[in-house]
Design a protein around this motif. Structure first.
Motif, PDB file in Angstrom:
ATOM      1  N   VAL A  70       0.839  -1.206   0.000  1.00  0.00           N
ATOM      2  CA  VAL A  70       0.000   0.000   0.000  1.00  0.00           C
ATOM      3  C   VAL A  70       0.871   1.251   0.000  1.00  0.00           C
ATOM      4  O   VAL A  70       1.959   1.273   0.590  1.00  0.00           O
ATOM      5  CB  VAL A  70      -0.968   0.012   1.202  1.00  0.00           C
ATOM      6  CG1 VAL A  70      -1.983  -1.116   1.068  1.00  0.00           C
ATOM      7  CG2 VAL A  70      -0.218  -0.110   2.512  1.00  0.00           C
ATOM      8  N   PHE A  71       0.352   2.258  -0.641  1.00  0.00           N
ATOM      9  CA  PHE A  71       1.056   3.531  -0.796  1.00  0.00           C
ATOM     10  C   PHE A  71       0.114   4.641  -0.330  1.00  0.00           C
ATOM     11  O   PHE A  71      -1.115   4.549  -0.487  1.00  0.00           O
ATOM     12  CB  PHE A  71       1.430   3.712  -2.266  1.00  0.00           C
ATOM     13  CG  PHE A  71       1.963   5.059  -2.618  1.00  0.00           C
ATOM     14  CD1 PHE A  71       3.246   5.449  -2.248  1.00  0.00           C
ATOM     15  CD2 PHE A  71       1.179   5.965  -3.337  1.00  0.00           C
ATOM     16  CE1 PHE A  71       3.747   6.694  -2.600  1.00  0.00           C
ATOM     17  CE2 PHE A  71       1.675   7.214  -3.693  1.00  0.00           C
ATOM     18  CZ  PHE A  71       2.957   7.581  -3.315  1.00  0.00           C
ATOM     19  N   GLY A  72       0.674   5.685   0.264  1.00  0.00           N
ATOM     20  CA  GLY A  72      -0.178   6.788   0.705  1.00  0.00           C
ATOM     21  C   GLY A  72       0.618   8.037   1.035  1.00  0.00           C
ATOM     22  O   GLY A  72       1.842   8.080   0.891  1.00  0.00           O
ATOM     23  N   ILE A 129      -1.593  -6.852   8.820  1.00  0.00           N
ATOM     24  CA  ILE A 129      -1.843  -5.502   8.345  1.00  0.00           C
ATOM     25  C   ILE A 129      -0.563  -4.866   7.807  1.00  0.00           C
ATOM     26  O   ILE A 129       0.540  -5.141   8.299  1.00  0.00           O
ATOM     27  CB  ILE A 129      -2.437  -4.620   9.472  1.00  0.00           C
ATOM     28  CG1 ILE A 129      -2.861  -3.253   8.933  1.00  0.00           C
ATOM     29  CG2 ILE A 129      -1.441  -4.460  10.617  1.00  0.00           C
ATOM     30  CD1 ILE A 129      -3.647  -2.423   9.941  1.00  0.00           C
ATOM     31  N   ALA A 130      -0.737  -4.040   6.789  1.00  0.00           N
ATOM     32  CA  ALA A 130       0.333  -3.163   6.298  1.00  0.00           C
ATOM     33  C   ALA A 130      -0.048  -1.766   6.780  1.00  0.00           C
ATOM     34  O   ALA A 130      -1.087  -1.222   6.372  1.00  0.00           O
ATOM     35  CB  ALA A 130       0.418  -3.229   4.782  1.00  0.00           C
ATOM     36  N   VAL A 148       4.336   7.460   1.905  1.00  0.00           N
ATOM     37  CA  VAL A 148       4.670   6.229   2.643  1.00  0.00           C
ATOM     38  C   VAL A 148       4.316   5.018   1.793  1.00  0.00           C
ATOM     39  O   VAL A 148       3.371   5.051   1.002  1.00  0.00           O
ATOM     40  CB  VAL A 148       3.929   6.157   3.996  1.00  0.00           C
ATOM     41  CG1 VAL A 148       4.360   7.291   4.917  1.00  0.00           C
ATOM     42  CG2 VAL A 148       2.422   6.192   3.789  1.00  0.00           C
ATOM     43  N   ALA A 149       5.078   3.952   1.959  1.00  0.00           N
ATOM     44  CA  ALA A 149       4.812   2.684   1.265  1.00  0.00           C
ATOM     45  C   ALA A 149       5.123   1.548   2.233  1.00  0.00           C
ATOM     46  O   ALA A 149       6.243   1.449   2.740  1.00  0.00           O
ATOM     47  CB  ALA A 149       5.656   2.574   0.013  1.00  0.00           C
ATOM     48  N   VAL A 150       4.146   0.717   2.500  1.00  0.00           N
ATOM     49  CA  VAL A 150       4.315  -0.396   3.433  1.00  0.00           C
ATOM     50  C   VAL A 150       3.736  -1.667   2.810  1.00  0.00           C
ATOM     51  O   VAL A 150       2.903  -1.604   1.898  1.00  0.00           O
ATOM     52  CB  VAL A 150       3.628  -0.115   4.794  1.00  0.00           C
ATOM     53  CG1 VAL A 150       4.360   0.973   5.551  1.00  0.00           C
ATOM     54  CG2 VAL A 150       2.175   0.278   4.583  1.00  0.00           C
ATOM     55  N   SER A 151       4.157  -2.811   3.333  1.00  0.00           N
ATOM     56  CA  SER A 151       3.674  -4.088   2.786  1.00  0.00           C
ATOM     57  C   SER A 151       3.639  -5.159   3.872  1.00  0.00           C
ATOM     58  O   SER A 151       4.239  -5.013   4.940  1.00  0.00           O
ATOM     59  CB  SER A 151       4.565  -4.550   1.633  1.00  0.00           C
ATOM     60  OG  SER A 151       5.882  -4.760   2.079  1.00  0.00           O
TER      61      SER A 151
END
Length: 233
Positions: free
Chosen positions: A156-158, A179-180, A189-192
Motif C-alpha cells: 500500500v502507498f499513501g 496488516i500493512a 509512505v509505502a508499506v507491505s
C-alpha cells in the motif's frame, strides 16, 4: 439225310437260343450296373451330409469367436472411454492447481481511496494476471479453487498525515490475518505485508482498508494485492 427245310429250322432255332442267351447276359449286366451305382449315390449323399454337418459346426464356432471378439472390442472401447475420462479429470485437476493473480487499485491516473468510518473491502480493478480466474476484480475477493497452501502479499502507498494512517489488512473468511500500516505524518509512505495460508475449497481472502485510513494508487501501480498457490493438499 436231313432235308433243307429241317436244316433251316435247326439254324433258326439255334439263332433264337443264341439271341436269348445274349439278351439274358445284357439284362444281367444292366441289373448289376444298377446295383453297383446305387451304393455310390448313397455314399456321395452321406459324405455331403457329413460335410454340411461339419460346416454347421464350424459356423457355430466362428459365430462364437465373433461374439467373443465383439465382447472384447466393447470392453476395449469402454476401457478407452474410461481412460479418456480419467485423463480429462486429471487435466482439469491440474488446471485447477494453476492459480496465481496480481492486481492494482487503478489502471491509470491518480486516485486516493478513503477515509471511511468503517473498514471497507478494497477492489483491485487493474488485473496484471489471473491464472485460474480465482480472483474477482469486481469484488476484490479471491476464492480458493482447491485445498492447499497459498501465499498472499499486499503493498500500500499513501500520503503521510498526522491523524490519518495509511493502512490495509489481509483477511480470511471475515477474520483479520495481518496488516500493512504506516502512521508517518508527512511525505509519501509505502508499506507491505503478507502471509501463507492453508485454505479449503471456497475459502475467501481479501484486503480491507482500515477505518479512518486511506491509500493511494497511480498509473505506476503502488498499491497491489497478489497471491498464488504454493502447493495443493
Amino acid at each position: 439225310m436231313k432235308t433243307p427245310g429241317a436244316v433251316l429250322l435247326l439254324l433258326w432255332w439255334g439263332l433264337l437260343m443264341v439271341a436269348a442267351e445274349s439278351g439274358g447276359v445284357r439284362y444281367k449286366g444292366a441289373a448289376s450296373t444298377q446295383q453297383t451305382c446305387k451304393p455310390d449315390i448313397y455314399t456321395v449323399l452321406t459324405e455331403m451330409s457329413t460335410f454340411l454337418a461339419e460346416q454347421r459346426v464350424e459356423l457355430r464356432a466362428t459365430k462364437t469367436q465373433l461374439e467373443a471378439m465383439e465382447t472384447r472390442l466393447r470392453a476395449s472401447e469402454k476401457t478407452t472411454e474410461d481412460q479418456r475420462a480419467l485423463i480429462q479429470e486429471l487435466q482439469e485437476k491440474e488446471e485447477k492447481r494453476k492459480v496465481s493473480f496480481s492486481a492494482s487499485l487503478v489502471a491509470s491516473g491518480d486516485d486516493t481511496t478513503g477515509p471511511f468510518n468503517t473498514a471497507t473491502t478494497l477492489v483491485f480493478k487493474h488485473v496484471f494476471t489471473n491464472t485460474g480466474s480465482a480472483y474477482n476484480p469486481n469484488t476484490g475477493i479471491f476464492t480458493a479453487p482447491v485445498r492447499g497452501v497459498y501465499h498472499f502479499t499486499i503493498h500500500v502507498f499513501g500520503d503521510g498525515h498526522q491523524s490519518r494512517p495509511t493502512a490495509a489488512s489481509l483477511n480470511k473468511n471475515g477474520e483479520h490475518v495481518d496488516i500493512a500500516y504506516s502512521g508517518v505524518n508527512s511525505h509519501h509512505v509505502a508499506v507491505s505485508n503478507g502471509a501463507s495460508l492453508l485454505l479449503e475449497v471456497g475459502d475467501v481472502v481479501y484486503v480491507k482498508l482500515w477505518a479512518n485510513a486511506w491509500v493511494r494508487d497511480t498509473g505506476s501501480h503502488h498499491t497491489t494485492f497478489s497471491g498464488h498457490l504454493l502447493f495443493a493438499m
